[in-house]
Design a protein around this motif. Structure first.
Motif, PDB file in Angstrom:
ATOM      1  N   LEU A   1      -9.940 -13.167   4.998  1.00 55.94           N
ATOM      2  CA  LEU A   1      -9.984 -11.783   4.562  1.00 55.94           C
ATOM      3  C   LEU A   1      -9.677 -10.884   5.761  1.00 55.94           C
ATOM      4  O   LEU A   1     -10.182 -11.110   6.857  1.00 55.94           O
ATOM      5  CB  LEU A   1     -11.385 -11.475   4.015  1.00 55.94           C
ATOM      6  N   ASP A   2      -8.816  -9.895   5.544  1.00 59.01           N
ATOM      7  CA  ASP A   2      -8.489  -8.895   6.567  1.00 59.01           C
ATOM      8  C   ASP A   2      -7.544  -9.383   7.658  1.00 59.01           C
ATOM      9  O   ASP A   2      -7.266  -8.655   8.600  1.00 59.01           O
ATOM     10  CB  ASP A   2      -9.751  -8.295   7.221  1.00 59.01           C
TER      11      ASP A   2
ATOM     12  N   GLU B   1       8.256  -0.856  -3.364  1.00 62.48           N
ATOM     13  CA  GLU B   1       7.603   0.369  -3.827  1.00 62.48           C
ATOM     14  C   GLU B   1       6.094   0.194  -3.703  1.00 62.48           C
ATOM     15  O   GLU B   1       5.585  -0.936  -3.731  1.00 62.48           O
ATOM     16  CB  GLU B   1       7.931   0.609  -5.311  1.00 62.48           C
ATOM     17  N   GLU B   2       5.399   1.318  -3.607  1.00 60.53           N
ATOM     18  CA  GLU B   2       3.941   1.278  -3.589  1.00 60.53           C
ATOM     19  C   GLU B   2       3.441   0.503  -4.811  1.00 60.53           C
ATOM     20  O   GLU B   2       3.893   0.742  -5.923  1.00 60.53           O
ATOM     21  CB  GLU B   2       3.403   2.716  -3.633  1.00 60.53           C
TER      22      GLU B   2
ATOM     23  N   ALA C   1       3.103  -0.570   9.632  1.00 58.73           N
ATOM     24  CA  ALA C   1       1.822  -0.544   8.938  1.00 58.73           C
ATOM     25  C   ALA C   1       1.483  -1.974   8.521  1.00 58.73           C
ATOM     26  O   ALA C   1       2.289  -2.644   7.879  1.00 58.73           O
ATOM     27  CB  ALA C   1       1.894   0.363   7.715  1.00 58.73           C
ATOM     28  N   GLU C   2       0.315  -2.424   8.928  1.00 57.97           N
ATOM     29  CA  GLU C   2      -0.084  -3.788   8.597  1.00 57.97           C
ATOM     30  C   GLU C   2      -0.669  -3.849   7.201  1.00 57.97           C
ATOM     31  O   GLU C   2      -1.340  -2.926   6.752  1.00 57.97           O
ATOM     32  CB  GLU C   2      -1.129  -4.287   9.608  1.00 57.97           C
ATOM     33  N   VAL C   3      -0.386  -4.959   6.530  1.00 62.09           N
ATOM     34  CA  VAL C   3      -0.987  -5.221   5.214  1.00 62.09           C
ATOM     35  C   VAL C   3      -1.878  -6.440   5.385  1.00 62.09           C
ATOM     36  O   VAL C   3      -1.476  -7.419   6.017  1.00 62.09           O
ATOM     37  CB  VAL C   3       0.110  -5.480   4.160  1.00 62.09           C
ATOM     38  N   PHE C   4      -3.097  -6.351   4.836  1.00 64.95           N
ATOM     39  CA  PHE C   4      -4.090  -7.374   5.140  1.00 64.95           C
ATOM     40  C   PHE C   4      -4.370  -8.283   3.943  1.00 64.95           C
ATOM     41  O   PHE C   4      -4.206  -7.886   2.785  1.00 64.95           O
ATOM     42  CB  PHE C   4      -5.401  -6.701   5.589  1.00 64.95           C
ATOM     43  N   ALA C   5      -4.814  -9.500   4.259  1.00 68.05           N
ATOM     44  CA  ALA C   5      -5.196 -10.453   3.210  1.00 68.05           C
ATOM     45  C   ALA C   5      -6.382  -9.888   2.438  1.00 68.05           C
ATOM     46  O   ALA C   5      -7.276  -9.272   3.011  1.00 68.05           O
ATOM     47  CB  ALA C   5      -5.551 -11.799   3.835  1.00 68.05           C
ATOM     48  N   THR C   6      -6.354 -10.118   1.118  1.00 74.53           N
ATOM     49  CA  THR C   6      -7.398  -9.559   0.267  1.00 74.53           C
ATOM     50  C   THR C   6      -8.537 -10.547   0.038  1.00 74.53           C
ATOM     51  O   THR C   6      -9.522 -10.224  -0.605  1.00 74.53           O
ATOM     52  CB  THR C   6      -6.804  -9.155  -1.093  1.00 74.53           C
TER      53      THR C   6
ATOM     54  N   TYR D   1      -4.337   3.879   4.085  1.00 75.94           N
ATOM     55  CA  TYR D   1      -2.937   4.200   4.353  1.00 75.94           C
ATOM     56  C   TYR D   1      -2.680   5.663   3.996  1.00 75.94           C
ATOM     57  O   TYR D   1      -2.411   5.998   2.853  1.00 75.94           O
ATOM     58  CB  TYR D   1      -2.019   3.289   3.546  1.00 75.94           C
TER      59      TYR D   1
ATOM     60  N   PRO E   1       0.816  -1.221   0.000  1.00 77.10           N
ATOM     61  CA  PRO E   1       0.000   0.000   0.000  1.00 77.10           C
ATOM     62  C   PRO E   1       0.850   1.272   0.000  1.00 77.10           C
ATOM     63  O   PRO E   1       0.375   2.337  -0.378  1.00 77.10           O
ATOM     64  CB  PRO E   1      -0.795  -0.110   1.301  1.00 77.10           C
ATOM     65  N   MET E   2       2.094   1.143   0.443  1.00 79.37           N
ATOM     66  CA  MET E   2       2.986   2.310   0.492  1.00 79.37           C
ATOM     67  C   MET E   2       4.392   1.822   0.173  1.00 79.37           C
ATOM     68  O   MET E   2       4.685   0.642   0.302  1.00 79.37           O
ATOM     69  CB  MET E   2       3.017   2.916   1.910  1.00 79.37           C
TER      70      MET E   2
ATOM     71  N   LEU F   1      -0.394   7.736   5.373  1.00 73.68           N
ATOM     72  CA  LEU F   1       0.894   8.286   5.805  1.00 73.68           C
ATOM     73  C   LEU F   1       1.586   9.127   4.734  1.00 73.68           C
ATOM     74  O   LEU F   1       1.956  10.276   4.974  1.00 73.68           O
ATOM     75  CB  LEU F   1       1.818   7.149   6.261  1.00 73.68           C
TER      76      LEU F   1
ATOM     77  N   HIS G   1      -2.148   9.306   9.987  1.00 75.77           N
ATOM     78  CA  HIS G   1      -2.232   7.914   9.536  1.00 75.77           C
ATOM     79  C   HIS G   1      -2.939   7.053  10.579  1.00 75.77           C
ATOM     80  O   HIS G   1      -3.815   6.248  10.266  1.00 75.77           O
ATOM     81  CB  HIS G   1      -0.818   7.394   9.274  1.00 75.77           C
TER      82      HIS G   1
ATOM     83  N   VAL H   1       7.295   1.890   7.469  1.00 71.98           N
ATOM     84  CA  VAL H   1       7.334   3.066   6.614  1.00 71.98           C
ATOM     85  C   VAL H   1       7.611   4.268   7.513  1.00 71.98           C
ATOM     86  O   VAL H   1       6.846   4.531   8.448  1.00 71.98           O
ATOM     87  CB  VAL H   1       5.991   3.278   5.873  1.00 71.98           C
ATOM     88  N   MET H   2       8.667   4.961   7.243  1.00 71.35           N
ATOM     89  CA  MET H   2       9.029   6.130   8.057  1.00 71.35           C
ATOM     90  C   MET H   2       8.946   5.823   9.544  1.00 71.35           C
ATOM     91  O   MET H   2       8.301   6.526  10.311  1.00 71.35           O
ATOM     92  CB  MET H   2       8.110   7.302   7.731  1.00 71.35           C
TER      93      MET H   2
ATOM     94  N   MET I   1       7.401   3.753  11.125  1.00 73.42           N
ATOM     95  CA  MET I   1       6.076   3.439  11.639  1.00 73.42           C
ATOM     96  C   MET I   1       5.678   2.078  11.094  1.00 73.42           C
ATOM     97  O   MET I   1       5.943   1.767   9.933  1.00 73.42           O
ATOM     98  CB  MET I   1       5.110   4.496  11.123  1.00 73.42           C
TER      99      MET I   1
ATOM    100  N   ARG J   1       2.203  11.011  11.046  1.00 72.32           N
ATOM    101  CA  ARG J   1       1.945   9.705  11.664  1.00 72.32           C
ATOM    102  C   ARG J   1       0.623   9.702  12.402  1.00 72.32           C
ATOM    103  O   ARG J   1      -0.121   8.718  12.382  1.00 72.32           O
ATOM    104  CB  ARG J   1       3.063   9.363  12.646  1.00 72.32           C
TER     105      ARG J   1
ATOM    106  N   LYS K   1      -9.017   0.279   8.574  1.00 66.75           N
ATOM    107  CA  LYS K   1      -7.641  -0.198   8.764  1.00 66.75           C
ATOM    108  C   LYS K   1      -6.884  -0.329   7.458  1.00 66.75           C
ATOM    109  O   LYS K   1      -5.669  -0.466   7.475  1.00 66.75           O
ATOM    110  CB  LYS K   1      -7.635  -1.505   9.546  1.00 66.75           C
ATOM    111  N   ARG K   2      -7.581  -0.273   6.330  1.00 67.73           N
ATOM    112  CA  ARG K   2      -6.871  -0.344   5.058  1.00 67.73           C
ATOM    113  C   ARG K   2      -6.629   1.029   4.454  1.00 67.73           C
ATOM    114  O   ARG K   2      -6.309   1.148   3.267  1.00 67.73           O
ATOM    115  CB  ARG K   2      -7.667  -1.165   4.048  1.00 67.73           C
TER     116      ARG K   2
END
Lengths: 71, 376
Positions: free
Chosen positions: A25-26, A61-62, A39-44, B348, A7-8, B350, B337, A34-35, A37, B334, B345-346
Motif C-alpha cells: 500500500l502506498d 483521462e482522470e 505526479a506519483e500514483v500509489f498502490a491502493t 492531487y 488521479p488527474m 494541480l 499541488h 501533468v502540465m 509536472m 504547481r 501524498k494522495r
C-alpha cells in the motif's frame, strides 16, 4: 481486485512495476506527467500487480483504470 | 608622423563610447549582468529576463542613440510595439490559445479565489499611495501583485511609463520566485488538516461550454469594463481559436511563432526603457519592496477567501487553492499541488489549482481595466 485509477488527466510517464510484482500500500507504482509536472500514483493495497492497462507515454483521462492489484 | 598617429588614435578614443562611460551606466550593466546570470544559470523566466537584460545593457551604452526618440532602433521597437499597446495584446492572444478554461468551468466557485487574490493589488495600491507615490504609480506597483507580466507592462505603459522597466523586472523576478515566496505564507495560514482536504471530483465540461465561454465572457467583461478590451478581446479570441477546434493553424501561430516574436520585442524594449535616470532612484527600492508585499498579500487573501467560503459550504475547499489566485500560470498552481502533496501524498490539487490560477489572470485584467478607467 483493487483498482489503481488516474488521479488527474495527463500522460503516463514511467511505470515503476511489472505484472506479477508484489507491492505494498502506498508504493509509487506509476509516475504521471501533468502540465510538465511529475505526479506519483500509489498502490491502493498490498498485493501483486495483476494487470497493467497502460503503456508509458500514453495519455489518460482522470479516472481511467491504470492497473489492477490482487490483494 | 608620430604626432599624427597619436592624434588620430586620440580622436578615435574620444569619439568612442569609453569616454562617456558613467558610474550610473556601470551600475545598470552590473544589474543587467545579474539578471542574465539569473536567467541563464538559474532559469529565472529566461524568455523574458534574458532579452530584458540585454536591452538594459544596450540602452545604457553611451552615444549609441538606440533609444533616441524618432529614429533609435530600440526606441522604435518600444514606440511601435509597447507604447502603441500592440505587443501585450498579441501576447494575450497566445496566452488565450494556450489556456484551458476547463478546470475553471468545472469548479466555477473557485473563480472567487482568483478574485480574492486581487485584494493584494488594491491593498498595495493604497499602501504605495500612502507612502508618497502618485495614484498612477501606485496602481502600476499594485498590479505586480497580480503576477501577470503583460498586464503589468500594459498598465505601466498607460499610467507610469517611467516605471515600466522596474515593475516588469520586479513582476518577472517575483514570478520566478513564486516557489520560494508562497509556501511559507501558505503553511503559516493553513493547518495540517486544512492542507489535507481533498476536493470532490470535478464535473466534466461539455465542449460547447468551452466554445461559449470565451464569446460570452469577452462580451460581458468588456461591457462591464471597456478599458480592459485590448487585452481581454485578444485573450478570448485566442481561446476561441483553441476551443473551436477548426483553426488549428491559427492556434499554432498564436501560441508559438507570433507569441515568441512578440516576446522578443517585448523583452528587449522593456529592458531598453531602464536607463540609469529612471532606475537609480530611491523609489525603486520601494517598488521592489511593495511588489513583494503585493505578492504576499495576494497569496494570503486568496487563502483567507477560501477559508471564508468554507464557513458556508458543505463541500470544503482546500484553502491552499487560494494561493493559486495570483496568476503566475502555471507556477502558482504547481506550488499549491506540491505543498498539498507534502501534507497528503494522495492529494492531487494541480488541476483544481488551475481554476483560481486562470481566474486570477482574468481578475488581474479586470483590476488593470479598473485602474485605467479611474486614472486615465
Amino acid at each position: 481486485m483493487e483498482e489503481v485509477r488516474a488521479p488527474m488527466s495527463g500522460n503516463v510517464w514511467k511505470i515503476e512495476c511489472a505484472e506479477g510484482d508484489s507491492v505494498s500500500l502506498d508504493d509509487a507504482v506509476i509516475v504521471m506527467e501533468v502540465m510538465k509536472m511529475e505526479a506519483e500514483v500509489f498502490a491502493t493495497a498490498d498485493g501483486t500487480i495483476a494487470e497493467i492497462k497502460v503503456k508509458e507515454g500514453q495519455a489518460v483521462e482522470e479516472g481511467d483504470l491504470l492497473m489492477t492489484i490482487n490483494p | 608622423m608620430d604626432n599624427s598617429i597619436v592624434s588620430s588614435l586620440t580622436s578615435v578614443f574620444t569619439s568612442s563610447g569609453f569616454t562617456a562611460v558613467t558610474w550610473q551606466g556601470c551600475v545598470m550593466w552590473a544589474l543587467a549582468l545579474g539578471l542574465l546570470y539569473l536567467a541563464i544559470k538559474k532559469k529565472f523566466e529566461p524568455l523574458l529576463l534574458l532579452p530584458i537584460a540585454f536591452g538594459i545593457i544596450s540602452a545604457n551604452l553611451p552615444m549609441t542613440g538606440l533609444m533616441e526618440p524618432g529614429h533609435g532602433l530600440l526606441w522604435q521597437f518600444y514606440a511601435y510595439g509597447i507604447k502603441s499597446e500592440v505587443i501585450p495584446p498579441i501576447i494575450f492572444l497566445g496566452l488565450g490559445a494556450l489556456t484551458d478554461f476547463g478546470p475553471m468551468l468545472s469548479q466555477p466557485r473557485l473563480i472567487f479565489l482568483g478574485a480574492g487574490a486581487q485584494v493584494g493589488v488594491f491593498v498595495t495600491f493604497f499602501g504605495a499611495h500612502l507612502i508618497g507615490f502618485n495614484l498612477s504609480e501606485a496602481a502600476t506597483i499594485g498590479i505586480i501583485g497580480g503576477a501577470d507580466g503583460p498586464t503589468t507592462i500594459f498598465l505601466a505603459t498607460k499610467l507610469a511609463p517611467h516605471l515600466l522597466g522596474t515593475v516588469a523586472v520586479a513582476a518577472y523576478s517575483y514570478m520566478a520566485l513564486v516557489p520560494l515566496i508562497q509556501p511559507p505564507i501558505m503553511k503559516l495560514m493553513t493547518s495540517e488538516d486544512e492542507r489535507k482536504i481533498r476536493m470532490k471530483p470535478s464535473r466534466k465540461v461539455h465542449p460547447v461550454e468551452k466554445i461559449l465561454f470565451p464569446i460570452i465572457s469577452a462580451m460581458l467583461l468588456i461591457l462591464l469594463i471597456p478599458a480592459s478590451a485590448p487585452l481581454m478581446a485578444m485573450f478570448m479570441l485566442g481561446n476561441l481559436f483553441r476551443e473551436s477546434k477548426v483553426v488549428e493553424r491559427l492556434v499554432e501561430a498564436s501560441q508559438n511563432e507570433l507569441m515568441n516574436i512578440a516576446t522578443i520585442f517585448l523583452g528587449v524594449s522593456v529592458g531598453a526603457t531602464m536607463n540609469a535616470e529612471n532606475f537609480l532612484t530611491p523609489k525603486v527600492i520601494f517598488v521592489f519592496f511593495l511588489g513583494l508585499a503585493a505578492f504576499a498579500v495576494s497569496t494570503a487573501s486568496g487563502i483567507l477567501i477560501a477559508k471564508g467560503m468554507n464557513l458556508f459550504s458543505k463541500d470544503k475547499i482546500n484553502p491552499l487553492l487560494g494561493a493559486a489566485g495570483v496568476s503566475a500560470v502555471p507556477m502558482a498552481a504547481r506550488v499549491v499541488h506540491k505543498v498539498g502533496t507534502e501534507a497528503d501524498k494522495r492529494n492531487y490539487l494541480l488541476m483544481y489549482a488551475m481554476a483560481p490560477n486562470i481566474a486570477g489572470v482574468i481578475g488581474t485584467l479586470i483590476a488593470a481595466g479598473v485602474f485605467v478607467s479611474l486614472l486615465k
